[in-house]
Scaffold this motif. Sequence first.
Motif, PDB file in Angstrom:
ATOM      1  N   ALA A 122      34.432  48.468  38.256  1.00 22.39           N
ATOM      2  CA  ALA A 122      35.447  47.516  38.710  1.00 22.39           C
ATOM      3  C   ALA A 122      35.088  46.999  40.099  1.00 22.39           C
ATOM      4  O   ALA A 122      34.644  47.767  40.957  1.00 22.39           O
ATOM      5  N   LEU A 163      38.984  45.417  32.087  1.00 20.87           N
ATOM      6  CA  LEU A 163      38.371  46.691  32.457  1.00 20.87           C
ATOM      7  C   LEU A 163      38.702  47.707  31.372  1.00 20.87           C
ATOM      8  O   LEU A 163      39.766  47.629  30.751  1.00 20.87           O
ATOM      9  N   VAL A 180      45.024  41.701  35.123  1.00 21.02           N
ATOM     10  CA  VAL A 180      44.056  42.730  34.753  1.00 21.02           C
ATOM     11  C   VAL A 180      44.427  43.269  33.380  1.00 21.02           C
ATOM     12  O   VAL A 180      45.544  43.747  33.176  1.00 21.02           O
ATOM     13  N   THR A 205      41.304  36.296  35.796  1.00 20.09           N
ATOM     14  CA  THR A 205      41.534  37.418  34.890  1.00 20.09           C
ATOM     15  C   THR A 205      40.287  38.279  34.771  1.00 20.09           C
ATOM     16  O   THR A 205      39.167  37.770  34.823  1.00 20.09           O
ATOM     17  N   ILE A 206      40.497  39.585  34.557  1.00 21.02           N
ATOM     18  CA  ILE A 206      39.400  40.534  34.355  1.00 21.02           C
ATOM     19  C   ILE A 206      39.817  41.534  33.273  1.00 21.02           C
ATOM     20  O   ILE A 206      41.007  41.832  33.128  1.00 21.02           O
ATOM     21  N   THR A 244      35.139  35.394  31.832  1.00 20.05           N
ATOM     22  CA  THR A 244      36.033  36.490  32.223  1.00 20.05           C
ATOM     23  C   THR A 244      35.226  37.783  32.226  1.00 20.05           C
ATOM     24  O   THR A 244      34.647  38.147  31.208  1.00 20.05           O
ATOM     25  N   ILE A 263      39.620  43.932  43.457  1.00 24.51           N
ATOM     26  CA  ILE A 263      40.460  43.827  42.268  1.00 24.51           C
ATOM     27  C   ILE A 263      41.773  43.097  42.555  1.00 24.51           C
ATOM     28  O   ILE A 263      42.333  42.438  41.678  1.00 24.51           O
ATOM     29  N   LEU A 318      45.882  50.855  41.032  1.00 25.09           N
ATOM     30  CA  LEU A 318      45.854  49.436  40.699  1.00 25.09           C
ATOM     31  C   LEU A 318      47.097  48.738  41.224  1.00 25.09           C
ATOM     32  O   LEU A 318      48.218  49.175  40.983  1.00 25.09           O
ATOM     33  N   VAL A 362      49.562  43.282  34.778  1.00 30.35           N
ATOM     34  CA  VAL A 362      48.645  44.184  34.071  1.00 30.35           C
ATOM     35  C   VAL A 362      49.015  44.176  32.596  1.00 30.35           C
ATOM     36  O   VAL A 362      50.191  44.292  32.234  1.00 30.35           O
ATOM     37  N   LEU A 368      43.624  46.262  31.110  1.00 26.91           N
ATOM     38  CA  LEU A 368      43.044  47.593  31.309  1.00 26.91           C
ATOM     39  C   LEU A 368      43.145  48.384  30.020  1.00 26.91           C
ATOM     40  O   LEU A 368      44.229  48.593  29.490  1.00 26.91           O
ATOM     41  N   TYR A 392      42.374  39.377  41.539  1.00 25.58           N
ATOM     42  CA  TYR A 392      42.656  38.959  40.162  1.00 25.58           C
ATOM     43  C   TYR A 392      44.154  38.872  39.938  1.00 25.58           C
ATOM     44  O   TYR A 392      44.914  39.733  40.369  1.00 25.58           O
TER      45      TYR A 392
END
Length: 175
Positions: free
Chosen positions: A37, A6, A47, A3-4, A29, A41, A69, A74, A49, A44
């Motif tokens: 970013a 942004l 995301v 997971t990220i 994370t 990407i 993306l 998401v 966002l 992941y």
Amino acid sequence: MKTIVLYSSRTGNTKKVAQAVAGALPAGTPCLPVAEAPSDIEAYDLVFLGYWVDRGTANAEAKQFLEGLRPHHVALFATLGADPKSAHAQQSLDEGARILPEGTDVVGTFICQGAVDPKIIEMMYKQFPAGHPHGRTPERDARHAEAAKHPDEADLKEAAEFAAAVLQRLEGGGQ
């Protein structure tokens, strides 16, 4: 689940929410501005966002990122100067989701109020005369004053709960 988080932030509101989101996710994370970013990407699974609402949708920087993306899941979050329970707020999230490429799975959304950049307020008051929906009125001044109090601790707690719930649901621990 890799997971990220942004975000795109003009006044720091969305950054604060992004940090609250990241704080509810597994240690380590990443939480980064959209401009930073990683190029991988797609690696992941999820995301988060975040963007600030500009003219009823994601701001330009976030919009450009959302258009390209392509991860499977998401979760969108946003900040805006208006009432987060308003139809405008919901439409702003819906518009953000519409930017994503077809087939992207939006697994959750969250929005909260945030202070409006004083430069934007000044520009609007100069551009729009009294009587215009964006012109200066006592009610609009009161809305800006209320927005300036956010995101507050309750907003950040809700953002963290949103993130934890999304992750739990995706990992099979919730409906």
